[in-house]
Each structure stands twice: as structure tokens, then as C-alpha cells.
Design an enzyme around this catalytic site. Structure first.
Site, PDB file in Angstrom:
ATOM      1  N   ARG A  19       0.821  -1.221   0.000  1.00 18.86           N
ATOM      2  CA  ARG A  19       0.000   0.000   0.000  1.00 18.86           C
ATOM      3  C   ARG A  19       0.851   1.266   0.000  1.00 18.86           C
ATOM      4  O   ARG A  19       0.481   2.272  -0.598  1.00 18.86           O
ATOM      5  CB  ARG A  19      -0.921   0.030   1.228  1.00 18.86           C
ATOM      6  CG  ARG A  19      -1.967  -1.048   1.232  1.00 18.86           C
ATOM      7  CD  ARG A  19      -2.933  -0.836   2.384  1.00 18.86           C
ATOM      8  NE  ARG A  19      -3.803   0.288   2.125  1.00 18.86           N
ATOM      9  CZ  ARG A  19      -4.950   0.213   1.448  1.00 18.86           C
ATOM     10  NH1 ARG A  19      -5.349  -0.937   0.968  1.00 18.86           N
ATOM     11  NH2 ARG A  19      -5.678   1.286   1.245  1.00 18.86           N
ATOM     12  N   LEU A  38      -6.156   5.976   2.142  1.00 18.60           N
ATOM     13  CA  LEU A  38      -4.831   6.455   1.741  1.00 18.60           C
ATOM     14  C   LEU A  38      -3.822   6.136   2.849  1.00 18.60           C
ATOM     15  O   LEU A  38      -4.121   6.313   4.032  1.00 18.60           O
ATOM     16  CB  LEU A  38      -4.871   7.964   1.513  1.00 18.60           C
ATOM     17  CG  LEU A  38      -5.691   8.426   0.303  1.00 18.60           C
ATOM     18  CD1 LEU A  38      -5.799   9.951   0.293  1.00 18.60           C
ATOM     19  CD2 LEU A  38      -5.062   7.933  -0.999  1.00 18.60           C
ATOM     20  N   ASN A  72     -13.072  14.901   1.907  1.00 14.34           N
ATOM     21  CA  ASN A  72     -13.787  13.689   1.509  1.00 14.34           C
ATOM     22  C   ASN A  72     -15.283  13.903   1.707  1.00 14.34           C
ATOM     23  O   ASN A  72     -15.691  14.600   2.639  1.00 14.34           O
ATOM     24  CB  ASN A  72     -13.317  12.522   2.395  1.00 14.34           C
ATOM     25  CG  ASN A  72     -13.896  11.177   1.979  1.00 14.34           C
ATOM     26  OD1 ASN A  72     -14.230  10.964   0.810  1.00 14.34           O
ATOM     27  ND2 ASN A  72     -14.020  10.281   2.925  1.00 14.34           N
ATOM     28  N   THR A  73     -16.078  13.305   0.843  1.00 17.72           N
ATOM     29  CA  THR A  73     -17.523  13.317   1.059  1.00 17.72           C
ATOM     30  C   THR A  73     -17.921  11.942   1.576  1.00 17.72           C
ATOM     31  O   THR A  73     -17.323  10.929   1.206  1.00 17.72           O
ATOM     32  CB  THR A  73     -18.300  13.597  -0.241  1.00 17.72           C
ATOM     33  OG1 THR A  73     -18.075  12.522  -1.152  1.00 17.72           O
ATOM     34  CG2 THR A  73     -17.865  14.895  -0.886  1.00 17.72           C
ATOM     35  N   HIS A  74     -18.942  11.915   2.420  1.00 22.03           N
ATOM     36  CA  HIS A  74     -19.369  10.626   2.985  1.00 22.03           C
ATOM     37  C   HIS A  74     -20.889  10.581   3.071  1.00 22.03           C
ATOM     38  O   HIS A  74     -21.508  11.552   3.525  1.00 22.03           O
ATOM     39  CB  HIS A  74     -18.748  10.432   4.376  1.00 22.03           C
ATOM     40  CG  HIS A  74     -19.092   9.113   4.981  1.00 22.03           C
ATOM     41  ND1 HIS A  74     -18.532   7.931   4.531  1.00 22.03           N
ATOM     42  CD2 HIS A  74     -19.962   8.773   5.944  1.00 22.03           C
ATOM     43  CE1 HIS A  74     -19.055   6.922   5.211  1.00 22.03           C
ATOM     44  NE2 HIS A  74     -19.921   7.404   6.078  1.00 22.03           N
ATOM     45  N   SER A 128     -21.971  14.107   4.786  1.00 23.50           N
ATOM     46  CA  SER A 128     -20.956  14.932   5.441  1.00 23.50           C
ATOM     47  C   SER A 128     -19.811  15.225   4.484  1.00 23.50           C
ATOM     48  O   SER A 128     -19.511  14.423   3.597  1.00 23.50           O
ATOM     49  CB  SER A 128     -20.365  14.196   6.656  1.00 23.50           C
ATOM     50  OG  SER A 128     -21.365  13.752   7.538  1.00 23.50           O
ATOM     51  N   ASP A 172      -8.267  12.577   7.721  1.00 20.21           N
ATOM     52  CA  ASP A 172      -7.156  12.304   8.637  1.00 20.21           C
ATOM     53  C   ASP A 172      -6.821  10.814   8.523  1.00 20.21           C
ATOM     54  O   ASP A 172      -7.266  10.164   7.576  1.00 20.21           O
ATOM     55  CB  ASP A 172      -7.480  12.764  10.065  1.00 20.21           C
ATOM     56  CG  ASP A 172      -8.547  11.911  10.736  1.00 20.21           C
ATOM     57  OD1 ASP A 172      -9.015  10.919  10.116  1.00 20.21           O
ATOM     58  OD2 ASP A 172      -8.915  12.223  11.882  1.00 20.21           O
ATOM     59  N   GLY A 190      -7.798   8.290  10.265  1.00 18.28           N
ATOM     60  CA  GLY A 190      -8.828   7.332  10.647  1.00 18.28           C
ATOM     61  C   GLY A 190      -9.768   7.056   9.483  1.00 18.28           C
ATOM     62  O   GLY A 190      -9.572   7.556   8.365  1.00 18.28           O
ATOM     63  N   ASP A 246     -12.997   7.947   8.043  1.00 19.46           N
ATOM     64  CA  ASP A 246     -14.056   8.973   8.070  1.00 19.46           C
ATOM     65  C   ASP A 246     -14.143   9.672   9.425  1.00 19.46           C
ATOM     66  O   ASP A 246     -15.240   9.999   9.901  1.00 19.46           O
ATOM     67  CB  ASP A 246     -15.412   8.352   7.692  1.00 19.46           C
ATOM     68  CG  ASP A 246     -15.378   7.745   6.296  1.00 19.46           C
ATOM     69  OD1 ASP A 246     -14.809   8.376   5.391  1.00 19.46           O
ATOM     70  OD2 ASP A 246     -15.909   6.640   6.112  1.00 19.46           O
TER      71      ASP A 246
HETATM   72  C1  GRF Z   1     -20.777   8.801  -2.726  1.00 18.45           C
HETATM   73  O1  GRF Z   1     -21.927   8.643  -1.933  1.00 18.45           O
HETATM   74  C2  GRF Z   1     -19.543   8.790  -1.885  1.00 18.45           C
HETATM   75  O2  GRF Z   1     -19.593   9.533  -0.731  1.00 18.45           O
HETATM   76  C3  GRF Z   1     -19.515   7.320  -1.577  1.00 18.45           C
HETATM   77  O3  GRF Z   1     -19.680   6.733  -2.828  1.00 18.45           O
HETATM   78  C4  GRF Z   1     -20.526   7.582  -3.588  1.00 18.45           C
HETATM   79  C5  GRF Z   1     -19.822   7.903  -4.860  1.00 18.45           C
HETATM   80  O4  GRF Z   1     -20.688   8.360  -5.810  1.00 18.45           O
HETATM   81  N1  GRF Z   1     -18.454   6.911  -0.751  1.00 18.45           N
HETATM   82  P1  GRF Z   1     -20.175   8.945  -7.199  1.00 18.45           P
HETATM   83  O5  GRF Z   1     -19.028   8.076  -7.687  1.00 18.45           O
HETATM   84  O6  GRF Z   1     -19.763  10.377  -6.967  1.00 18.45           O
HETATM   85  O7  GRF Z   1     -21.371   8.839  -8.085  1.00 18.45           O
END
Ligand code: GRF
Length: 195
Positions: free
Chosen positions: A64, A92, A106-108, A135, A140, A142, A144
Site C-alpha cells: 500500500r 490512503l 472527503n464526502t461521505h 458529510s 485524517d 482514521g 471517516d
Molecule cells: C458517494 O456517496 C460517496 O460519498 C460514496 O460513494 C458515492 C460515490 O458516488 N463513498 P459517485 O461516484 O460520486 O457517483
């Protein structure tokens, strides 16, 4: 103008929202490159908008850390102001996070710290909650667990499948992501202060 490298693994709908926003002269950020850990379906959005792509597959490396170093090298070529993980489904290595954070977000698809990890939508459904959310966080080391930039609740509706709920969450995720990028570009959000 804030320059962005976006990393994806899948369909790239959040990426597409950023690419569309980048076309608006008033939007203070531009996607300059899109990377992935595979030949991601979402590359087609980048290609449509004439944005260069790169792919660095974990399987091509001994471990990795070696993969992370190769990915970091590609990201750094672009000298971007901000790296956006948007549906990037690999953790990462710590030295990559250390090199990029806090300019690494990051989006979650959950209301963190609820339901972290790769199955945030499925886990919320399994828990039987009446609302979950979306969110945007600073990455970081961890899973999320980084500082929250913004988040919003999304109701779980009776009969929701994972797909239905994820689709509704993604609408909110996109809005939050665009607003976060706007706020970072305008200096309304200071990532160094939040981290
Ligand atoms: C999003 O909900 C992201 O947060 C999640 O996977 C999805 C990705 O969607 N971990 P896309 O590839 O942007 O359509």
C-alpha cells in the site's frame, strides 16, 4: 481560482457536479485533473469536459505504501490547491494523508460520526434509523474520522432500498461538496484552522 484534483473509484456523480460548476465563470474553483485507483466509470465525465485523467491501481504495487507514493506523485504533478476524494474507495496510507491534509477533503454518505466506512448507507438502513445524512470532512488517518466541514440530515423513508436512499443522499452530498469548495475558495472555511 482554487485548483482541484478529484479522486474517484466509481461513477463520479459528485465529480460531475464539480465539473459542471467549473464551467460557471462565477464559481471560484476548477477541476484540473481526475485520478482513480482503477479504470473508473466516472472518467467519462472528465473526458467529456476535456480534463486529464490518471489511474494508479493498488494491484500494480508490492504494498500500500508503494501504491500511495505512486498516487501521491501523480497528484503532486498538478500542484492543486485542494484534493477532493469523492467516492474514492481506498484508504490512503498515512504518509499520503500527511503530505496532503488538510488540503484533502472527503464526502461521505452519512451524518458522521454515525456510520463511517465503506457501507455508510447500508449500515444506516440496517440500524433502522429514521434519518441519516451526508458529510464533508477533512481527511485524517482514521476511517471517516476527520474534522467535519459541513453536514446535513437526510430522512430514511419507509421502503427505502440502499439504492433509493443513496441516490437521495448523493443529492445532498453534491450540494454540500459544492458549497464546501466555494467556502474554501472564498476563505469562509479555513481548513488549517479546522484541522
Ligand atoms: C458517494 O456517496 C460517496 O460519498 C460514496 O460513494 C458515492 C460515490 O458516488 N463513498 P459517485 O461516484 O460520486 O457517483
Amino acid at each position: 481560482m482554487l485548483s482541484l484534483v478529484v479522486l474517484i473509484s466509481g461513477g463520479g456523480s459528485n465529480l460531475r457536479a464539480l465539473l459542471e460548476a467549473s464551467q460557471d465563470a462565477e464559481f471560484p474553483a476548477r477541476v484540473i485533473a481526475v485520478g482513480a485507483d482503477r479504470d473508473a466509470e466516472g472518467f467519462e465525465h472528465a473526458e467529456e469536459f476535456g480534463i486529464p485523467t490518471f489511474s494508479v491501481a493498488l494491484s500494480a504495487f508490492a504494498d500500500r505504501d508503494a501504491w500511495g507514493d505512486a498516487l501521491l506523485e501523480q497528484v503532486r504533478l498538478w500542484n492543486a490547491d485542494l484534493v477532493v476524494l469523492s467516492g474514492f474507495m481506498k484508504l490512503l496510507p498515512p504518509r499520503v494523508v500527511a503530505a496532503l491534509s488538510p488540503q484533502l477533503i472527503n464526502t461521505h454518505p452519512a451524518y458522521l460520526p454515525e456510520f463511517p466506512g465503506a457501507h455508510g448507507v447500508r449500515d444506516a438502513l440496517a440500524a433502522g434509523v429514521s434519518e441519516t445524512g451526508a458529510s464533508v470532512i477533512i481527511v485524517d488517518n482514521g476511517v471517516d474520522s476527520g474534522p467535519i466541514i459541513s453536514q446535513q440530515r437526510v430522512p430514511v423513508l419507509p421502503g427505502d432500498t440502499e439504492h433509493d436512499l443513496h441516490d437521495r443522499i448523493k443529492i445532498v452530498e453534491r450540494e454540500l461538496l459544492l458549497q464546501a469548495v466555494l467556502d474554501i475558495a472564498n476563505g469562509h472555511v479555513d481548513l488549517k484552522e479546522l484541522a
